[in-house]
Design a protein around this motif. Structure first.
Motif, short mmCIF file in Angstrom:
data_model
loop_
_atom_site.label_atom_id
_atom_site.label_comp_id
_atom_site.label_asym_id
_atom_site.label_seq_id
_atom_site.Cartn_x
_atom_site.Cartn_y
_atom_site.Cartn_z
N LYS A 44 0.86 -1.18 0.00
CA LYS A 44 0.00 0.00 0.00
C LYS A 44 0.89 1.23 0.00
O LYS A 44 1.68 1.44 0.93
N ILE A 45 0.79 2.05 -1.05
CA ILE A 45 1.68 3.19 -1.25
C ILE A 45 0.89 4.49 -1.16
O ILE A 45 -0.14 4.64 -1.81
N GLU A 46 1.41 5.42 -0.36
CA GLU A 46 0.75 6.71 -0.14
C GLU A 46 1.07 7.67 -1.28
O GLU A 46 2.23 7.95 -1.58
N ILE A 47 0.00 8.19 -1.90
CA ILE A 47 0.12 9.08 -3.06
C ILE A 47 -0.41 10.46 -2.71
O ILE A 47 -1.41 10.59 -2.00
N LEU A 48 0.25 11.49 -3.19
CA LEU A 48 -0.24 12.86 -3.07
C LEU A 48 -0.49 13.40 -4.47
O LEU A 48 0.41 13.35 -5.32
N GLN A 49 -1.68 13.91 -4.72
CA GLN A 49 -1.99 14.53 -6.00
C GLN A 49 -2.59 15.91 -5.76
O GLN A 49 -3.42 16.09 -4.88
N LYS A 50 -2.15 16.87 -6.56
CA LYS A 50 -2.71 18.22 -6.53
C LYS A 50 -2.86 18.72 -7.96
O LYS A 50 -1.99 18.47 -8.80
N GLY A 51 -3.94 19.43 -8.22
CA GLY A 51 -4.15 19.97 -9.55
C GLY A 51 -4.69 18.92 -10.50
O GLY A 51 -4.62 17.72 -10.25
N GLN A 52 -5.23 19.40 -11.62
CA GLN A 52 -5.89 18.49 -12.55
C GLN A 52 -5.50 18.71 -14.00
O GLN A 52 -5.80 17.87 -14.85
N ASN A 53 -4.84 19.81 -14.30
CA ASN A 53 -4.61 20.18 -15.69
C ASN A 53 -3.13 20.17 -16.05
O ASN A 53 -2.27 20.04 -15.19
N GLY A 54 -2.87 20.32 -17.35
CA GLY A 54 -1.49 20.47 -17.81
C GLY A 54 -0.71 19.16 -17.79
O GLY A 54 -1.21 18.11 -17.41
N THR A 55 0.54 19.27 -18.20
CA THR A 55 1.44 18.11 -18.23
C THR A 55 1.63 17.58 -16.81
O THR A 55 1.93 18.34 -15.89
#
Length: 302
Positions: free
Chosen positions: A14-25
């Motif tokens: 189980k790996i902890e992921i951080l995501q922010k934003g939705q657009n662009g490359t």
């Protein structure tokens, strides 16, 4: 731009992921050894206004399960590749790597150049890091050789969290104290996780061998690259304030910068910047130059 915390199953961990934003490359940032993605709060907040930013805690770090595999750059390459697949990132990504994370980035781009649109190396560990062992810097080496760090990490990995808290006495820098309260709390808890030191032990055990493996991957790369180095004179100044001998600091810092500058040879399209007024923790001292460099890479795709 909201923060999305989640977990992915990668190699049965189980790996902890951080995501922010939705657009662009998509931008994937790999942290240094023993470092939390929460340290990059200021950088990711800025980048997420125009891009999808992704970070993860390698096994053993944060809330990511340690598992039983060897921790080396090849393992990280495999994990990043699987993360890209699971997140359904169909377009090439911008890869950013700080310190040990930069060593992993150098390995990844040689194995999967078609998955990479651009690279930013932030005071990255060199594939030639073993040459630093040959420097005559006895005071700097006192208590900080690989062998000593491995011994510490092995001992810490076998302790309980509260025992670690008493020994390590986790603290925050003045800049970290400016971060949101929940981030400060996470950074404090991050340091007293026994599995963090188990992971670091394995990474340190393998990183010089990893450097040789990466060097021997003879791949022709035509990918935009920006290499950022810490400020040599700034680092020497603060080292002497801590009582370290200036001649040793200068010898080490000149060799370190030489190794950093050599990283421009990774591709045919590269630039080199010095982060004036920055230590190794450029993401704290000069987050602006990291954001600027990533945006410069990004501008090639607009």
């Amino acid at each position: 731009m909201g923060k999305i915390s989640q977990f992915l199953i990668i190699n049965q961990n189980k790996i902890e992921i951080l995501q922010k934003g939705q657009n662009g490359t998509p931008i994937i940032i790999l942290t240094g050894m023993g470092c939390s993605f929460d340290e990059w709060y200021e950088v990711t907040e800025s980048l997420s206004k125009s891009n999808r930013v992704i970070m993860f805690h390698r096994p053993g770090l944060g809330a990511s399960e340690i598992g039983h595999g060897v921790r080396n750059t090849q393992t990280v390459v495999n994990e990043v590749s699987e993360m890209i697949r699971l997140l359904k990132l169909s377009e090439p990504v911008v890869l950013v790597g700080h310190s040990y994370g930069g060593l992993c980035v150098q390995h990844f781009v040689k194995e999967y150049p078609e998955k990479v649109a651009g690279i930013v190396l932030v005071d990255s560990t060199s594939v030639d890091l073993k040459v630093l062992d040959d420097l005559n810097v006895p005071v700097l080496n006192e208590g900080s050789t690989d062998e000593i760090w491995m011994e510490k990490c092995r001992a810490y990995s076998q302790m309980k969290r509260e025992e670690l808290r008493g020994i390590i006495n986790p603290t925050l820098t003045e800049k970290q104290k400016l971060l949101p309260n929940d981030i400060q709390k996470r950074l404090m808890n991050f340091q007293i996780n026994p599995s963090l030191y188990e992971a670091m032990y394995s990474e340190i055990s393998n990183w010089k061998r990893d450097g040789e493996i990466i060097k021997n991957l003879k791949v022709y790369l035509d990918i935009p690259l920006i290499v950022i180095s810490r400020d040599k004179e700034y680092t020497i100044k603060f080292g002497t304030m801590d009582g370290l001998p200036e001649w040793e600091l200068r010898l080490f810092e000149e060799k370190w910068q030489e190794l950093i500058m050599n990283q421009v040879n990774l591709t045919l399209k590269s630039k080199f910047y010095i982060a004036q007024g920055a230590s190794h923790s450029i993401h704290f001292d000069r987050p602006d130059i990291i954001v600027q460099s990533i945006n410069e890479i990004n501008s090639l795709f607009i």
